[in-house]
Design a protein around this motif. Structure first.
Motif, PDB file in Angstrom:
ATOM      1  N   THR A   1       3.102   3.289  10.504  1.00  0.00           N
ATOM      2  CA  THR A   1       2.793   3.693   9.131  1.00  0.00           C
ATOM      3  C   THR A   1       1.733   4.780   9.114  1.00  0.00           C
ATOM      4  O   THR A   1       1.883   5.794   8.416  1.00  0.00           O
TER       5      THR A   1
ATOM      6  N   LEU B   1       7.015   9.985   2.694  1.00  0.00           N
ATOM      7  CA  LEU B   1       6.469   8.726   2.193  1.00  0.00           C
ATOM      8  C   LEU B   1       7.595   7.800   1.726  1.00  0.00           C
ATOM      9  O   LEU B   1       7.579   6.600   2.006  1.00  0.00           O
TER      10      LEU B   1
ATOM     11  N   ARG C   1       2.191  11.318 -10.258  1.00  0.00           N
ATOM     12  CA  ARG C   1       1.308  12.501 -10.234  1.00  0.00           C
ATOM     13  C   ARG C   1       2.124  13.781 -10.083  1.00  0.00           C
ATOM     14  O   ARG C   1       1.837  14.787 -10.732  1.00  0.00           O
TER      15      ARG C   1
ATOM     16  N   TYR D   1       2.259   6.247  -7.057  1.00  0.00           N
ATOM     17  CA  TYR D   1       1.210   7.129  -7.584  1.00  0.00           C
ATOM     18  C   TYR D   1       1.563   8.593  -7.317  1.00  0.00           C
ATOM     19  O   TYR D   1       1.438   9.446  -8.203  1.00  0.00           O
ATOM     20  N   GLY D   2       2.017   8.886  -6.102  1.00  0.00           N
ATOM     21  CA  GLY D   2       2.385  10.255  -5.744  1.00  0.00           C
ATOM     22  C   GLY D   2       3.513  10.785  -6.609  1.00  0.00           C
ATOM     23  O   GLY D   2       3.488  11.948  -7.035  1.00  0.00           O
TER      24      GLY D   2
ATOM     25  N   CYS E   1       2.725   8.434   7.706  1.00  0.00           N
ATOM     26  CA  CYS E   1       2.152   8.807   6.405  1.00  0.00           C
ATOM     27  C   CYS E   1       1.005   9.805   6.516  1.00  0.00           C
ATOM     28  O   CYS E   1       0.403  10.172   5.506  1.00  0.00           O
ATOM     29  N   THR E   2       0.688  10.252   7.738  1.00  0.00           N
ATOM     30  CA  THR E   2      -0.376  11.247   7.891  1.00  0.00           C
ATOM     31  C   THR E   2       0.185  12.478   8.592  1.00  0.00           C
ATOM     32  O   THR E   2       0.850  13.296   7.968  1.00  0.00           O
TER      33      THR E   2
ATOM     34  N   ARG F   1       1.135   3.915  -3.031  1.00  0.00           N
ATOM     35  CA  ARG F   1       0.867   5.336  -2.739  1.00  0.00           C
ATOM     36  C   ARG F   1       2.060   6.195  -3.144  1.00  0.00           C
ATOM     37  O   ARG F   1       1.904   7.278  -3.713  1.00  0.00           O
ATOM     38  N   LEU F   2       3.264   5.708  -2.857  1.00  0.00           N
ATOM     39  CA  LEU F   2       4.481   6.427  -3.231  1.00  0.00           C
ATOM     40  C   LEU F   2       4.604   6.515  -4.751  1.00  0.00           C
ATOM     41  O   LEU F   2       4.874   7.585  -5.299  1.00  0.00           O
TER      42      LEU F   2
ATOM     43  N   VAL G   1       0.846  -1.207   0.000  1.00  0.00           N
ATOM     44  CA  VAL G   1       0.000   0.000   0.000  1.00  0.00           C
ATOM     45  C   VAL G   1       0.874   1.247   0.000  1.00  0.00           C
ATOM     46  O   VAL G   1       0.638   2.189  -0.769  1.00  0.00           O
ATOM     47  N   VAL G   2       1.902   1.258   0.839  1.00  0.00           N
ATOM     48  CA  VAL G   2       2.797   2.415   0.887  1.00  0.00           C
ATOM     49  C   VAL G   2       3.542   2.558  -0.441  1.00  0.00           C
ATOM     50  O   VAL G   2       3.689   3.667  -0.972  1.00  0.00           O
TER      51      VAL G   2
END
Length: 140
Positions: free
Chosen positions: A103, A57, A29, A25-26, A107-108, A22-23, A18-19
């Motif tokens: 995590t 991240l 993007r 995709y980030g 990550c938040t 997310r990394l 998941v991380v």
């Protein structure tokens, strides 16, 4: 019972995936929105400069490839020598819960004191698991 020790491992792998997603995709993007040519991130130095805003991240993804490796190795050893029991299973879930909390925090909102507590507790659980395993191996 023996196979149940693989469930916390699978959750750790899912957490890492998941991380990673997310990394990834980030980063894609970010390259698109900032109109940065992908060749600028062809090496580690360029990537660290370009992706500095996504550093937390990336740092966390690396964290998931450090201490948890000791967890994966221990689980493999436990399976090889047939030492899986309810104590190891409970400790494995505690380790995973601590890493999941780490995590979530990292990550938040990334409050270092909170993150450190989650890291410390999960690492202590892992060290207890290793100490127990070492004693079992040494005692025969």
């Amino acid at each position: 019972m023996t196979q149940a020790i693989l469930y916390p491992v699978l959750v750790m792998i899912l957490l890492t995936a998941v991380v990673l997603l997310r990394l990834g995709y980030g980063r894609v993007r970010y390259l698109q929105t900032q109109r940065i040519h992908p060749q600028k991130v062809a090496n580690r130095k360029g990537a660290s400069e370009v992706f500095a805003p996504l550093g937390s991240l990336a740092d966390h993804f690396q964290n998931l490839l450090e201490v948890p490796v000791l967890f994966y190795v221990l689980v493999a050893f436990l399976l090889i020598v047939g030492k899986v029991d309810t104590s190891y299973l409970a400790l494995a879930w505690l380790f995973v819960a601590g890493r999941a909390a780490h995590t979530l925090i990292h990550c938040t909102y990334n409050k270092v004191r909170h993150r450190f507590v989650a890291f410390l507790l999960s690492t202590l659980v892992l060290l207890i698991m290793w100490a127990r395993f070492a004693l079992q191996v040494l005692m025969g």
